[in-house]
Motif scaffolding. Structure first.
Motif, PDB file in Angstrom:
ATOM      1  N   GLY A 180     -46.719  25.549 -14.336  1.00 32.84           N
ATOM      2  CA  GLY A 180     -46.889  25.545 -12.887  1.00 32.84           C
ATOM      3  C   GLY A 180     -46.008  26.609 -12.264  1.00 32.84           C
ATOM      4  N   GLN A 181     -45.172  26.221 -11.311  1.00 35.44           N
ATOM      5  CA  GLN A 181     -44.249  27.147 -10.667  1.00 35.44           C
ATOM      6  C   GLN A 181     -42.933  27.272 -11.423  1.00 35.44           C
ATOM      7  N   GLY A 182     -42.781  26.527 -12.517  1.00 42.04           N
ATOM      8  CA  GLY A 182     -41.538  26.559 -13.276  1.00 42.04           C
ATOM      9  C   GLY A 182     -41.415  27.795 -14.130  1.00 42.04           C
ATOM     10  N   GLN A 233     -30.051  20.241 -11.304  1.00 41.72           N
ATOM     11  CA  GLN A 233     -30.769  19.307 -10.446  1.00 41.72           C
ATOM     12  C   GLN A 233     -31.323  18.202 -11.339  1.00 41.72           C
ATOM     13  N   PRO A 234     -31.205  16.947 -10.963  1.00 40.41           N
ATOM     14  CA  PRO A 234     -31.774  15.882 -11.795  1.00 40.41           C
ATOM     15  C   PRO A 234     -33.252  16.117 -12.095  1.00 40.41           C
ATOM     16  N   LYS A 235     -33.662  15.773 -13.301  1.00 40.32           N
ATOM     17  CA  LYS A 235     -35.021  16.035 -13.764  1.00 40.32           C
ATOM     18  C   LYS A 235     -36.004  15.026 -13.179  1.00 40.32           C
ATOM     19  N   VAL A 236     -37.146  15.546 -12.724  1.00 41.52           N
ATOM     20  CA  VAL A 236     -38.243  14.699 -12.242  1.00 41.52           C
ATOM     21  C   VAL A 236     -39.554  15.279 -12.752  1.00 41.52           C
ATOM     22  N   GLU A 237     -40.640  14.535 -12.590  1.00 40.28           N
ATOM     23  CA  GLU A 237     -41.953  15.022 -12.996  1.00 40.28           C
ATOM     24  C   GLU A 237     -42.518  15.958 -11.931  1.00 40.28           C
ATOM     25  N   GLY A 238     -43.471  16.788 -12.365  1.00 37.18           N
ATOM     26  CA  GLY A 238     -44.169  17.657 -11.433  1.00 37.18           C
ATOM     27  C   GLY A 238     -43.933  19.125 -11.716  1.00 37.18           C
ATOM     28  N   PRO A 239     -44.943  19.985 -11.425  1.00 43.43           N
ATOM     29  CA  PRO A 239     -44.856  21.397 -11.773  1.00 43.43           C
ATOM     30  C   PRO A 239     -44.447  22.323 -10.632  1.00 43.43           C
ATOM     31  N   ASN A 240     -44.120  21.795  -9.456  1.00 43.00           N
ATOM     32  CA  ASN A 240     -43.967  22.664  -8.289  1.00 43.00           C
ATOM     33  C   ASN A 240     -42.597  22.567  -7.627  1.00 43.00           C
ATOM     34  N   HIS A 241     -42.308  23.568  -6.795  1.00 44.70           N
ATOM     35  CA  HIS A 241     -41.186  23.615  -5.857  1.00 44.70           C
ATOM     36  C   HIS A 241     -39.816  23.530  -6.552  1.00 44.70           C
ATOM     37  N   PHE A 242     -39.531  24.515  -7.385  1.00 46.66           N
ATOM     38  CA  PHE A 242     -38.223  24.626  -8.027  1.00 46.66           C
ATOM     39  C   PHE A 242     -37.272  25.532  -7.237  1.00 46.66           C
ATOM     40  N   GLY A 243     -37.750  26.320  -6.293  1.00 52.52           N
ATOM     41  CA  GLY A 243     -36.949  27.385  -5.684  1.00 52.52           C
ATOM     42  C   GLY A 243     -37.051  28.623  -6.575  1.00 52.52           C
ATOM     43  N   SER A 244     -35.999  29.368  -6.831  1.00 52.77           N
ATOM     44  CA  SER A 244     -34.607  29.138  -6.539  1.00 52.77           C
ATOM     45  C   SER A 244     -33.909  30.490  -6.460  1.00 52.77           C
ATOM     46  N   ARG A 245     -32.985  30.645  -5.528  1.00 56.29           N
ATOM     47  CA  ARG A 245     -32.191  31.857  -5.396  1.00 56.29           C
ATOM     48  C   ARG A 245     -30.695  31.531  -5.392  1.00 56.29           C
TER      49      ARG A 245
END
Length: 395
Positions: free
Chosen positions: A107-109, A162-174
């Protein structure tokens, strides 16, 4: 036929989110070195105040995410599938560096930002962010430091998870540094909207740490049992733009809205920037955001600047200190769905005008950095991504 239609609809729904529907290079081919271009590809494009010169330095990078400018004139580039590579000043691309941690590239990862440590000249240390895999298909935004070698990263040390959760989106990161011994890390709410408002969660927060990874004693929520002490500000959706204004020392942050409502904030300690309670956007489905009460609400800081139509903001860099340039006192932002480099003309902190550049090229702009000599370096987020050098017009 039904499955084909369903997959096509899903890809279209996620296209602005960099979904797993994207094409990928063959892994063996992607890891090969690439020689310097034999001839420079130069374009002259129109810009406010004159002609913009664009030179392609390198190509063949697979969805490059960030570029750091090295003192020797070369570059350090991350590729989202999990590779970090040196690129020479001549555009030659080395084989991927060894020692990069395992990346959750779905995904976005993937492998995201890379910046030089404030003391890089003596330490040779770099900082980088990536989506780190966890158990049972989970993942979370992680930031590490390492010593940059010629062929490998050494002494890799994780400073934030960041604590791990499910899902492929919205990681950021800068990643951005102030001049007081702190690092700021932007991230997303992992597409779980309510967590951006929960102070016991790190998703959807801007984080501030000391350079050794410890929590500064003057962070706004230190000592509160209901809040994570790492938090600097909250109510952020998916922040992929972060930079300090060298004129003022103010931190600027930009984030993706949903369908509409990309915004710039100047984050202050302990403040709430609204998501998902306030937004200028709606769901991709066309429905309203369920938690939203409007564009403003008591106790929430309104955006410094907002786009009603989302350009899908990415890397950010200030262009200051170059008095002979037509771009003097500007902030530059990459745009993914817009396929442009956005230049915002500044009058102090006030945004006095907007110019959109590189649209003729039709490329997604993922990152932008400014060199000491006033040249601008841009990454295009493509399966055959490019590193471009821009020479702004002179006054």
């Amino acid at each position: 036929m039904r499955h084909t239609i369903h997959a096509t609809v899903l890809c279209l729904a996620l296209v602005s989110s960099l979904s797993a529907c994207e094409a990928r290079q063959d892994p063996i081919e992607a890891a090969r070195p690439r020689p310097a271009p034999t001839t420079a590809t130069v374009q002259q494009l129109a810009s406010d105040g004159g002609t913009l010169s664009v030179t392609r330095i390198a190509q063949g990078l697979e969805h490059p995410w960030a570029v750091a400018l090295l003192p020797d004139g070369g570059f350090l580039v991350t590729e989202r599938p999990g590779r970090m590579r040196r690129v020479g000043a001549d555009g030659a691309i080395d084989v991927p560096l060894e020692g990069v941690p395992l990346v959750w590239a779905h995904g976005q990862g993937g492998l995201m930002d890379v910046v030089l440590a404030p003391d890089f000249a003596v330490s040779n240390r770099i900082w980088f962010s990536y989506s780190e895999p966890g158990p049972d298909g989970t993942a979370g935004t992680t930031v590490a430091t390492a010593t940059l070698g010629e062929t490998a990263l050494d002494d890799v040390h994780v400073v934030y998870r960041q604590p791990k959760v499910e899902g492929p989106n919205h990681f950021g990161s800068r990643i951005a540094f102030d001049n007081e011994g702190h690092v700021f890390i932007s991230q997303g709410e992992r597409n779980d909207r309510p967590t951006a408002q929960r102070l016991d969660k790190l998703q959807g927060k801007l984080v501030r740490l000391n350079l050794d990874g410890s929590v500064p004693a003057d962070n706004p929520f230190v000592g509160r049992p209901d809040a994570r002490p790492e938090i600097w500000s909250y109510g952020h959706r998916n922040s992929q733009s972060l930079a300090f204004d060298p004129r003022t020392g103010n931190l600027w942050e930009a984030e993706h809205g949903p369908r509409g409502g990309d915004e710039i904030n100047l984050p202050l300690p302990g403040r709430n920037y609204g998501w998902p309670i306030t937004t200028h956007g709606i769901n991709y489905s066309g429905l309203d955001i369920p938690e939203a009460v409007g564009e403003t609400a008591p106790g929430i800081v309104a955006p410094h600047h907002v786009w009603e139509v989302s350009p899908a903001l990415s890397g950010m860099a200030f262009y200051t200190g170059h008095g002979g340039s037509a771009w003097k006192d500007s902030v530059l932002l990459g745009a993914l769905s817009g396929g442009v480099l956005i230049r915002l003309e500044l009058d102090g902190d006030r945004i006095a005008g907007e110019e959109r550049l590189l649209g003729e090229m039709g490329k997604r702009i993922r990152d932008v950095r400014v060199g000491a000599d006033g040249a601008v370096y841009v990454l295009t987020d493509e399966i055959d991504g490019e590193l471009l050098k821009l020479i702004p017009p002179r006054r």
